[in-house]
Enzyme design. Structure first.
Site, short mmCIF file in Angstrom:
data_model
loop_
_atom_site.label_atom_id
_atom_site.label_comp_id
_atom_site.label_asym_id
_atom_site.label_seq_id
_atom_site.Cartn_x
_atom_site.Cartn_y
_atom_site.Cartn_z
N ASN A 153 0.90 -1.06 -0.05
CA ASN A 153 -0.20 0.39 -0.34
C ASN A 153 0.97 1.41 0.34
O ASN A 153 0.39 2.82 -0.47
CB ASN A 153 -1.03 0.05 0.51
CG ASN A 153 -0.05 0.12 2.59
OD1 ASN A 153 0.82 -0.78 2.47
ND2 ASN A 153 -1.21 -0.02 4.02
N GLU A 250 4.83 -4.67 11.88
CA GLU A 250 3.37 -3.05 11.30
C GLU A 250 2.70 -4.43 10.93
O GLU A 250 3.00 -4.52 9.55
CB GLU A 250 4.61 -2.00 10.67
CG GLU A 250 5.30 -1.50 11.57
CD GLU A 250 4.99 -0.58 12.88
OE1 GLU A 250 3.55 -0.38 12.91
OE2 GLU A 250 5.79 -0.54 13.27
N CYS A 284 -3.28 0.37 7.04
CA CYS A 284 -3.54 -0.36 7.92
C CYS A 284 -4.13 0.00 9.35
O CYS A 284 -4.74 -0.55 9.47
CB CYS A 284 -2.09 -0.45 8.48
SG CYS A 284 -0.78 0.09 8.70
N GLU A 458 7.71 2.02 14.61
CA GLU A 458 8.49 2.79 13.90
C GLU A 458 8.20 4.67 13.69
O GLU A 458 7.86 4.38 14.71
CB GLU A 458 7.96 2.55 12.48
CG GLU A 458 8.32 0.58 11.87
CD GLU A 458 7.99 1.04 10.35
OE1 GLU A 458 7.29 0.59 10.11
OE2 GLU A 458 9.33 0.35 10.09
#
Ligand code: NDP
Length: 484
Positions: A153, A250, A284, A458
């Site tokens: 994505n 993630e 997400c 992150e």
């Protein structure tokens, strides 16, 4: 083919091909046409990339943080200078509107390179005074060779979000993009070399899941950072555990967004649009379970439908277009399956729901109301443009329902009541929370999930801890006393 790169892989500072690998056709989601053909990495390519990363690592780490940071900051500048060219590639790779890719992909990759480039010179250990004039100090060391594995994505952003902190700390990287969107990571690798990164510091190999699996289990690899789904995360985490490797995960989500009666309707609708339909819903952290309190429900649904009717669906290269196709035929079929299931399970379709009658993988932005917690669309991550609106009466009730999921990536609340807003976010079981906004992810703040949505964070200074480790050194200033 217009977007054909020089070769499939980028290893040791140059493009490398091995046509023995399985073909990877890159499809433009807006038309279905093949725009490039690459090849999956053979075992020889995987080995070459890991060997290059291993060979380059010590010399890269031995450079000063200032020197490493300068390379990253130069790369950030080049990315910004080439933003248009990179955005065109990203739009063709993903189908996301050029309106989005121009502001959210290479630009956020550049932000990460700039941010971690700026941090690199300040990465140090500390001095710890001990009794009798003794002391200890810590040395912040790189982990070694890091593997990055990306989802489809945000291919440019993911390549940079993983590469920038890894390189800032003195690691080298082998990055494997999703085979659905393999083009832009090659550009990131090219730009880093142009910015002065030594050969082998950032390598890209293409491939399907088997290539990712080969990278994760290789003994030369010290750390694995994955952006992907929970099932893949489980596999990669387990494989990494065998070698006691560091991991960042993630993963996916089914995040709640709660709209209380006292919320500003326009802002709540804007948040719900951003949190469900940006990138055609393929984000997400999306707030796909929109809990709307009874008193505001009709106003919310009315404004939502009015605003969605203004979405410009079409050719993603048209700067006026605000809603593009989903990434692939396969993903479109998955999303259509969820839409059919929602109708079969009794959800009320209030907007969209159809595939567009044109080439490419176009679905309408779709909203279901009267969704209940047990319905499939309220439980599973769809990763497409489908919003579920659920009713609720009280704060206590909605908090229990919002948290009743294995996921914990993000959560949001819209209310004018300041105390309630902070109480609600304290109660959320999620790593990334929003008050009266949704889906921001600036590099300065930590991003990541709890529960099944991930491990580690992150972005922000915190990412440094996930790409380095501390060596502790004890120093005695006195004689050593032994019992005999
Ligand atoms: P997948 O989990 O299918 O794949 C992610 C990556 O892992 C791909 O590069 C894939 O390769 C690779 N892979 C697959 N199997 C293995 C394996 N056994 N070992 C090593 N690597 C493997 O995710 P998608 O690409 O479909 O992306 C969508 C998912 O990503 C969604 O669930 C979404 O929520 C999540 N996501 C999470 C984000 C976050 O930051 N939390 C951000 C963006 C997406 P290949 O594609 O070739 O199979």
């Amino acid at each position: 083919m217009k977007f054909q790169p020089k070769a499939s892989h980028f290893i040791d500072g140059e493009y490398v091909e091995d046509t023995a690998g399985a073909p990877i056709d890159v499809v433009y989601p807006a038309t279905g046409e093949v725009i490039a053909r690459l090849h999956s990495a053979t075992p020889a390519i995987v080995d070459k990339a890991l060997a290059a990363a291993k060979d380059a690592q010590r010399a890269w780490e031995a450079m000063t943080g200032t020197e490493r940071g300068r390379v990253l900051r130069r790369a950030a500048d080049i990315m910004r200078d080439r933003n248009h060219e990179l955005s065109v590639i990203e739009t063709h790779d993903t189908g996301k509107p050029i309106q989005e890719t121009t502001v959210a992909d290479a630009t956020s990759g550049a932000d990460a390179l700039e941010y971690f480039g700026g941090l690199a010179p300040s990465l140090t250990g500390e001095h710890i005074p001990l009794a009798g004039g003794d002391f200890a100090y810590t040395i912040r060391e790189a982990l070694g060779v890091c593997v990055g594995i990306g989802a489809w994505n945000y291919p440019t952003q993911i390549a940079c979000w993983k590469g920038a902190p890894a390189l800032a700390c003195g690691n080298t990287m082998v990055f494997k993009p999703s085979e659905t969107t393999p083009l832009s990571a090659l550009k990131v690798a090219e730009i880093l070399v142009e910015a002065g990164a030594p050969r082998g510091v950032y390598n890209v190999v293409q491939g399907y899941g088997d290539v990712g699996a080969a990278l994760v289990t290789d003994p030369r690899v010290a750390k694995v950072s994955l952006t992907g789904s929970v099932p893949t995360g489980r596999k990669v985490y387990a494989a990494a555990a065998g070698g006691m490797k560091h991991v960042t995960m993630e993963l996916g989500g089914k995040s709640p967004m709660i709209v209380f009666d006292d919320a500003d309707v326009e802002n709540a609708v804007s948040g719900a649009i951003l949190g469900n339909f940006y990138s055609s819903g393929q984000v997400c952290s999306n707030g796909t379970r929109v809990f709307v309190q009874e008193g505001i429900k009709e106003a919310f649904l009315t404004r939502l439908a009015e605003r969605l009717a203004k979405a410009r669906i079409g050719d993603p290269m048209d700067p006026e277009v605000s809603f593009g196709p989903v990434v692939s035929q396969g993903q479109m079929e998955i999303v259509k399956g969820y839409i059919a299931k929602a109708i079969a399970e009794g959800a009320r379709l209030v907007f969209g729901g159809r595939q567009l009658d044109r080439a490419g993988f176009y679905l309408e932005p779709t909203v279901f109301a009267d969704v209940t917690d047990d319905m499939t669309i309220a439980r599973e991550e769809i990763f497409g443009p489908v919003m579920s609106v659920l009713d609720f009466a009280s704060e206590e009730e909605v908090m229990a329902r919002a948290n009743a999921t294995e996921f914990g990536l993000a959560a949001g609340v819209f209310t004018r009541d300041l105390s309630r807003a902070h109480r609600v976010v304290r109660g959320f079981e999620a790593g990334t929370c929003y008050i009266n906004t949704y889906n921001l992810a600036p590099v300065e703040a930590p991003f990541g999930g709890s529960k099944m949505s991930g491990i580690g964070r992150e972005n922000s200074k915190l990412a440094i801890n996930h790409y380095s480790e501390l060596k502790t050194v004890y120093v005695s200033m006195n004689d050593v006393e032994a019992p005999y």
